[in-house]
Write a protein that holds these residues in place. Structure first.
Motif, PDB file in Angstrom:
ATOM      1  N   ALA A  32      -4.807  14.202   4.724  1.00  0.00           N
ATOM      2  CA  ALA A  32      -3.676  13.923   5.606  1.00  0.00           C
ATOM      3  C   ALA A  32      -3.432  12.423   5.725  1.00  0.00           C
ATOM      4  O   ALA A  32      -2.287  11.972   5.806  1.00  0.00           O
ATOM      5  CB  ALA A  32      -3.932  14.525   6.983  1.00  0.00           C
TER       6      ALA A  32
ATOM      7  N   TRP B 196       1.845  12.356   7.753  1.00  0.00           N
ATOM      8  CA  TRP B 196       0.630  12.820   8.443  1.00  0.00           C
ATOM      9  C   TRP B 196      -0.316  11.664   8.742  1.00  0.00           C
ATOM     10  O   TRP B 196      -1.402  11.870   9.279  1.00  0.00           O
ATOM     11  CB  TRP B 196      -0.103  13.857   7.584  1.00  0.00           C
TER      12      TRP B 196
ATOM     13  N   LYS C 136      -1.190  12.846  13.527  1.00  0.00           N
ATOM     14  CA  LYS C 136      -1.641  14.136  13.013  1.00  0.00           C
ATOM     15  C   LYS C 136      -2.983  14.015  12.308  1.00  0.00           C
ATOM     16  O   LYS C 136      -3.898  14.806  12.526  1.00  0.00           O
ATOM     17  CB  LYS C 136      -0.585  14.722  12.063  1.00  0.00           C
ATOM     18  N   ALA C 137      -3.108  13.013  11.466  1.00  0.00           N
ATOM     19  CA  ALA C 137      -4.373  12.799  10.760  1.00  0.00           C
ATOM     20  C   ALA C 137      -5.485  12.453  11.747  1.00  0.00           C
ATOM     21  O   ALA C 137      -6.628  12.928  11.612  1.00  0.00           O
ATOM     22  CB  ALA C 137      -4.221  11.697   9.719  1.00  0.00           C
TER      23      ALA C 137
END
Length: 327
Positions: free
Chosen positions: A284, A290, A294-295
């Motif tokens: 990610a 990402w 998110k990562a």
């Protein structure tokens, strides 16, 4: 081999001393963190936490032949230098406790949860020295030493085990390889998890120091979000292959001990899940869209899975690895 009670006692004394010295480093780090000055230049934050962003003003020219005094270092930098110096003493005493435990038992000192957590915490602090040696990371030591001290306290109380021979299942040359790699990987992952948590916190509160917002003032003294994200990524790059190698070596040991490489034992399953999550984080982190929050959340999930594997699986869930707990 009989247990050397004298060396075992010295090992316990060194362990307790290490906790006290780490606590002293934490107090000094908090003082450095609190005394750091924060300025705002336009929309860019310059954090003066241990001399990283502002150069001292050159003293005015003095009388010919007279030696001018060197500019006095800011309080935050002086306290930070003191904390960093004492940290080396804490690490030395910490490692000494591990070495003495090994000599006292005549085996590799990774035969129970007390010894594993002690080794993992030492690896976390050493990884911090390697990856956070730059002065811009000094404000992060407060947040790294807190979980280290909590884990050491749990190791010395709830998880403590007297120096004794290991159970027959652990009398194998695979023990130093498998458990050492896993413990070192876990220590590196602790640094990565803390960095991602601070990264998410820094994004949520990028400013606020000037408005009386305490949480914003705490965030403003941290390194910028990009630096924190880069630190999490760099440490995971190191921790991920170590953790993977530990899982592979564990499978080889399982084949030698139990006649199969993989049996979906609870600890095996949770270790595999944590490893997959770390792989997902790295993927990610390299994927557009990402890379940011998110990562980072995937990395936090991997860190939580690793802690769950360390404590809940070892101490609560019954499985083939239960002997590695408190008995």
């Amino acid at each position: 081999m009989p247990i050397d009670e004298t060396l075992a006692g010295y090992s316990d004394l060194a362990f307790k001393t290490a906790i006290v010295v780490y606590a002293l480093v934490l107090v000094l780090s908090i003082a450095q963190y609190a005394s750091a000055r924060v300025r705002h230049v336009g929309e860019r934050e310059l954090v003066l936490a241990g001399g990283g962003t502002e150069k001292p003003v050159a003293p005015a020219a003095g009388v010919p032949g007279k030696v001018s005094e060197a500019p006095r270092l800011p309080l935050s930098e002086r306290v930070g230098n003191m904390a960093f110096s004492v940290l080396f003493v804490a690490i030395a005493v910490h490692v000494l406790s591990i070495v003495l435990r090994g000599f006292a038992t005549g085996r590799f000192p990774l035969g129970n949860m007390y010894e594993f957590v002690t080794m993992a915490c030492a690896a976390a602090v050493v990884a911090g020295l390697v990856f956070m040696r730059d002065r811009r990371y000094r404000s992060m030591w407060v947040f790294l030493l807190v979980p280290v001290l909590v884990l050491l306290f749990l190791a010395g109380t709830v998880l403590y085990a007297d120096a004794a021979p290991v159970v027959p299942a652990l009398r194998s040359f695979w023990l130093p390889l498998h458990v050492t790699i896993v413990s070192v990987g876990s220590g590196v992952a602790l640094v990565s998890g803390v960095a991602s948590l601070l990264f998410l916190y820094r994004l949520r509160r990028p400013t606020g120091a000037e408005s009386g917002d305490i949480l914003g003032a705490i965030a403003a003294r941290l390194p910028d979000a990009r630096t924190l994200d880069r630190l999490a990524y760099r440490t995971t790059i190191v921790g991920f292959p170590l953790f993977g190698a530990g899982v592979i070596l564990g499978a080889i040991w399982a084949e030698a001990a139990w006649g199969r490489f993989w049996g979906w034992d609870p600890k095996e399953t949770c270790s595999f899940i944590a490893w997959v999550l770390y792989a997902a984080y790295l993927h990610a982190r390299a994927t557009s869209g990402w890379r940011d929050t998110k990562a980072a959340w995937i990395n936090v999930a991997a860190f939580v899975a690793m802690l769950f594997n360390l404590f809940i699986i070892n101490l609560v869930v019954s499985g083939l690895h239960s002997y590695a707990g408190l008995n």
